[in-house]
Design an enzyme around this catalytic site. Structure first.
Site, PDB file in Angstrom:
ATOM      1  N   ARG A 197      15.061  -2.632  -2.670  1.00  0.00           N
ATOM      2  CA  ARG A 197      16.506  -2.665  -2.414  1.00  0.00           C
ATOM      3  C   ARG A 197      17.289  -2.014  -3.546  1.00  0.00           C
ATOM      4  NH1 ARG A 197      19.840  -7.852  -0.150  1.00  0.00           N
ATOM      5  NH2 ARG A 197      18.377  -7.475   1.575  1.00  0.00           N
ATOM      6  N   GLU A 235      24.253  -7.250  -1.720  1.00  0.00           N
ATOM      7  CA  GLU A 235      23.602  -8.300  -2.499  1.00  0.00           C
ATOM      8  C   GLU A 235      22.251  -7.834  -3.034  1.00  0.00           C
ATOM      9  OE1 GLU A 235      21.017 -12.246  -1.804  1.00  0.00           O
ATOM     10  OE2 GLU A 235      22.592 -11.906  -0.330  1.00  0.00           O
ATOM     11  N   SER A 291      20.486 -13.442  -6.436  1.00  0.00           N
ATOM     12  CA  SER A 291      21.080 -14.750  -6.154  1.00  0.00           C
ATOM     13  C   SER A 291      20.637 -15.731  -7.235  1.00  0.00           C
ATOM     14  CB  SER A 291      20.650 -15.273  -4.778  1.00  0.00           C
ATOM     15  OG  SER A 291      21.221 -14.510  -3.748  1.00  0.00           O
ATOM     16  N   ARG A 309      16.929  -4.204   4.188  1.00  0.00           N
ATOM     17  CA  ARG A 309      16.359  -5.441   4.730  1.00  0.00           C
ATOM     18  C   ARG A 309      14.986  -5.131   5.312  1.00  0.00           C
ATOM     19  NH1 ARG A 309      19.089 -10.025   5.492  1.00  0.00           N
ATOM     20  NH2 ARG A 309      21.078  -8.913   5.383  1.00  0.00           N
ATOM     21  N   ARG A 357       9.049 -11.547   4.192  1.00  0.00           N
ATOM     22  CA  ARG A 357      10.064 -12.230   4.993  1.00  0.00           C
ATOM     23  C   ARG A 357      10.089 -11.659   6.404  1.00  0.00           C
ATOM     24  NH1 ARG A 357      15.040 -12.982   0.590  1.00  0.00           N
ATOM     25  NH2 ARG A 357      13.698 -13.881  -1.051  1.00  0.00           N
TER      26      ARG A 357
END
Length: 425
Positions: free
Chosen positions: A388, A347, A350, A273, A258
């Site tokens: 993460r 987070e 999802s 991130r 990403r």
């Protein structure tokens, strides 16, 4: 993608979806193009029908009647070219606009502007209390020589890292634990490409709106995926399945890429991130039935929760509000895991359901028991993503002496290692 018939029937619903989700699209312009395109296609079809009849007449006629029929055929040809030109002009405009239309959110989705208005549903586990001053995952990792951010940046620029020794072992152990638990639940493991054709990105809804987040290989019209959801969901693109095959339950472990465009200055510290990570993703294709989709949505959410419970991590589940939903998502639950250094939940998962949004774009259908061909519903969720998840693992399991206790669930994957006290070769 949304069925244009539904947009014609209730344009206000899709205007409201665009407003709530903050994905602007001119619905009126789309309907105008649709009407003109439909008219041009009808005219083109009428011309073709008339040309076929005129051709048959010419073969039977002679003299002035034949010349009149030939003149009629010439006029039809001109009219056909005009209609074809309109179709050629409007089809790409229609295709561009219809891809921007958002899926309306489910009634259960709270209305809100952004992630700050997501609604907490429940909490599981208790955040740890330390009897010593705790430190963050980067300081812990560097002191134990299991994380090297500096050399990761040297190799590939900002938001990159290198995991070493026991850090790399724990990273792999987390992924393998997740895979094993999902296989035990009946999900089929696939190894899938992470460099895919752009039409696959478009089909899953990541293009055109998310194009700036992807690493592109323009020369080959391909892109690196940001999640294995993309190839897993597209695996059956262009196919008609049998209802008896459904639901299809897949998992894949892949590296994800990403660009994090627009994220400058946001979560820049540590492993939260980053530009590449590894993830075990779960994807389900099921019957076009709301009750079935809702049940499977809960299932894939519970699958992820089971892994977090096995790791002994505290987390909460939130119902994501309209302003934080993706373009194609009907509803999404986020799992946020407690991260001591952030003094908050971050987070980590999802869980999304899309109804037929992705299936329509990818042309994934099934034949039901009555012989009717319908689009499947698609759902997906993270099982686990690392590094993460290393943030809460390292920080929650730290000890006063700077060592890290290895969670019991991971020890079989780390050669029985119980505590990280330095680099393990």
């Amino acid at each position: 993608m949304i069925d244009i018939k539904l947009i014609r029937e209730d344009p206000g619903r899709y205007k409201e979806a665009a407003r709530l989700k903050k994905f602007p699209v001119d619905i009126d312009a789309l309907l105008d193009i649709d009407a003109r395109l439909s008219q041009a296609r009808r005219e083109l079809q009428e011309v073709k029908t008339a040309q076929n009849l005129a051709g048959k007449e010419i073969a039977r006629l002679d003299g002035e009647q034949k010349q009149a029929a030939i003149a009629k055929m010439a006029a039809l040809k001109v009219k056909g070219k005009q209609a074809a030109a309109v179709v050629e002009e409007l089809e790409p405009k229609f295709a561009e606009l219809v891809l921007l239309v958002s899926q309306p959110p489910a009634p259960q989705v709270p209305v809100g502007a952004d992630e700050t208005e997501n609604v907490e549903l429940r909490r599981e586990g208790e955040p740890p209390k330390f009897d010593f001053p705790p430190t963050d995952h980067i300081r812990l990792g560097e002191a134990l020589d299991i994380i090297d951010v500096a050399r990761g940046v040297k190799l590939a620029g900002s938001r990159n890292f290198v995991l070493k020794g026991a850090g790399a072992q724990m990273h792999q152990a987390i992924l393998r634990l997740a895979v094993d638990r999902m296989i035990a639940k009946g999900y089929e493991l696939l190894t899938v490409p992470v460099l895919v054709n752009e039409d696959v990105m478009e089909g899953t809804g990541y293009f055109p709106l998310g194009r700036d987040q992807a690493y592109l290989c323009e020369r080959d019209s391909q892109a690196l995926v940001g999640t294995a959801e993309v190839p897993l969901t597209a695996y059956h693109c262009g196919e008609i399945l049998d209802e008896a095959e459904l639901p299809k339950k897949y998992i894949a472990m892949s590296t994800c890429f990403r660009r994090e465009a627009g994220a400058a200055g946001k979560d820049t510290y540590g492993l939260y991130r980053v530009h590449y990570f590894d993830k075990v993703e779960q994807v389900v294709l099921c019957r076009n039935d709301d009750e079935t989709s809702l049940s499977l949505h809960e299932e894939i959410l519970c699958n992820a929760e089971d892994v977090l419970k096995a790791l002994g991590l505290a987390y909460r589940v939130v119902n994501v509000c309209t302003g934080d939903l993706g373009q194609g998502q009907v509803q999404k639950f986020d799992i946020e895991t407690w991260m001591p250094s952030r003094e908050s939940y971050g987070e980590t998962h999802s869980a999304s359901r899309f109804d037929e949004f992705q299936a329509r774009r990818l042309d994934i259908r099934y034949r039901d028991s009555e012989g009717q061909v319908r689009f499947v519903h698609t759902l997906n969720n993270t099982v686990i993503a690392s590094p993460r998840i290393l943030i809460p693992l390292l920080e929650i399991y730290q000890n006063a002496d700077g060592s890290i206790t290895v969670p019991r669930a991971l020890r079989p994957y780390m050669g029985g290692l119980e505590k990280i006290t330095g680099a393990v070769q």
